[in-house]
Design a protein around this motif. Structure first.
Motif, mmCIF file in Angstrom:
data_model
loop_
_atom_site.group_PDB
_atom_site.id
_atom_site.type_symbol
_atom_site.label_atom_id
_atom_site.label_comp_id
_atom_site.label_asym_id
_atom_site.label_seq_id
_atom_site.Cartn_x
_atom_site.Cartn_y
_atom_site.Cartn_z
ATOM 1 N N CYS A 237 79.742 -6.460 -125.771
ATOM 2 C CA CYS A 237 78.629 -5.711 -125.165
ATOM 3 C C CYS A 237 77.742 -5.069 -126.223
ATOM 4 C CB CYS A 237 79.150 -4.653 -124.187
ATOM 5 S SG CYS A 237 80.065 -3.285 -124.940
ATOM 6 N N GLN A 238 78.228 -4.982 -127.438
ATOM 7 C CA GLN A 238 77.491 -4.317 -128.506
ATOM 8 C C GLN A 238 76.786 -5.296 -129.448
ATOM 9 O OE1 GLN A 238 77.277 -0.743 -128.529
ATOM 10 N NE2 GLN A 238 77.962 -1.412 -126.509
ATOM 11 N N ILE A 239 76.857 -6.579 -129.150
ATOM 12 C CA ILE A 239 76.227 -7.597 -129.996
ATOM 13 C C ILE A 239 75.038 -8.177 -129.249
ATOM 14 C CG2 ILE A 239 76.520 -9.812 -131.151
ATOM 15 C CD1 ILE A 239 79.527 -9.167 -131.369
ATOM 16 N N LYS A 240 73.845 -7.971 -129.780
ATOM 17 C CA LYS A 240 72.625 -8.555 -129.208
ATOM 18 C C LYS A 240 72.415 -9.931 -129.815
ATOM 19 C CE LYS A 240 71.246 -5.113 -126.661
ATOM 20 N NZ LYS A 240 71.778 -5.149 -125.332
ATOM 21 N N MET A 241 72.215 -10.908 -128.954
ATOM 22 C CA MET A 241 72.079 -12.283 -129.402
ATOM 23 C C MET A 241 70.726 -12.544 -130.045
ATOM 24 S SD MET A 241 74.940 -13.626 -128.842
ATOM 25 C CE MET A 241 74.425 -15.188 -129.475
ATOM 26 N N SER B 40 72.943 -9.220 -124.431
ATOM 27 C CA SER B 40 74.206 -8.961 -125.120
ATOM 28 C C SER B 40 75.096 -10.186 -124.995
ATOM 29 C CB SER B 40 74.916 -7.733 -124.538
ATOM 30 O OG SER B 40 75.473 -8.032 -123.276
ATOM 31 N N LEU B 41 75.957 -10.341 -125.963
ATOM 32 C CA LEU B 41 76.923 -11.424 -125.934
ATOM 33 C C LEU B 41 77.789 -11.333 -124.675
ATOM 34 C CD1 LEU B 41 78.205 -13.786 -127.434
ATOM 35 C CD2 LEU B 41 79.513 -12.139 -128.761
ATOM 36 N N MET B 42 78.146 -10.116 -124.270
ATOM 37 C CA MET B 42 78.936 -9.909 -123.057
ATOM 38 C C MET B 42 78.195 -10.420 -121.832
ATOM 39 S SD MET B 42 79.629 -6.488 -120.918
ATOM 40 C CE MET B 42 78.017 -6.807 -120.219
ATOM 41 N N GLN B 43 76.901 -10.121 -121.726
ATOM 42 C CA GLN B 43 76.123 -10.540 -120.563
ATOM 43 C C GLN B 43 76.018 -12.060 -120.495
ATOM 44 O OE1 GLN B 43 75.029 -8.371 -118.055
ATOM 45 N NE2 GLN B 43 74.996 -10.374 -117.075
ATOM 46 N N ILE B 44 75.855 -12.688 -121.637
ATOM 47 C CA ILE B 44 75.802 -14.149 -121.676
ATOM 48 C C ILE B 44 77.132 -14.740 -121.202
ATOM 49 C CG2 ILE B 44 75.643 -16.137 -123.235
ATOM 50 C CD1 ILE B 44 73.538 -14.457 -124.806
ATOM 51 N N ALA B 45 78.240 -14.151 -121.656
ATOM 52 C CA ALA B 45 79.560 -14.622 -121.216
ATOM 53 C C ALA B 45 79.716 -14.449 -119.709
ATOM 54 C CB ALA B 45 80.664 -13.878 -121.956
ATOM 55 N N MET B 46 79.314 -13.301 -119.191
ATOM 56 C CA MET B 46 79.430 -13.045 -117.754
ATOM 57 C C MET B 46 78.534 -13.991 -116.956
ATOM 58 S SD MET B 46 81.693 -10.662 -117.596
ATOM 59 C CE MET B 46 81.585 -10.176 -115.903
ATOM 60 N N ASP B 47 77.313 -14.201 -117.408
ATOM 61 C CA ASP B 47 76.373 -15.084 -116.712
ATOM 62 C C ASP B 47 76.891 -16.519 -116.637
ATOM 63 O OD1 ASP B 47 74.654 -12.925 -116.455
ATOM 64 O OD2 ASP B 47 73.214 -13.631 -117.963
#
Length: 106
Positions: free
Chosen positions: A86-90, A23-30
């Motif tokens: 969180c709802q956008i899959k990269m 998810s775009l959110m996970q990439i941002a958090m990472d």
């Protein structure tokens, strides 16, 4: 290597590498992108991962669900192209995308 750019409300840019399927959110958090709080951990239950997508990229982010739209209705800086990251899959089709972060998350 494909990248996307997060732009904070003050103009500070954060260029991060795409990881397809995350998810775009996970990439941002990472990558420690400030302004993405992700309080619910990606469950579409809080609205603290709000991003504003440039209109020309909207067709690549997929459609927002009714649940996501309901969460976005509560965000103070909602725009026509607001999404919850969180709802956008990269995917590689998103390479070069620029996302703007609101000044305040919900």
């Amino acid at each position: 290597m494909n990248n996307i750019t997060f732009v904070e409300h003050d103009g500070t840019e954060h260029v991060v590498e795409i990881e397809e399927g995350k998810s775009l959110m996970q990439i941002a958090m990472d990558n420690g992108v400030p302004g993405i709080d992700a309080d619910c951990g990606g469950a579409c239950a809080c609205g603290t991962c709000h991003v504003i997508v440039k209109k020309s990229w909207m067709d690549r982010t997929g459609s927002a669900s009714a649940e996501e739209l309901q969460m976005l209705d509560m965000t103070p800086e909602k725009a026509d192209t607001s999404r919850l990251s969180c709802q956008i899959k990269m995917s590689d089709a998103m390479a070069g995308m620029v996302l703007h972060l609101p000044e305040f998350q919900m």
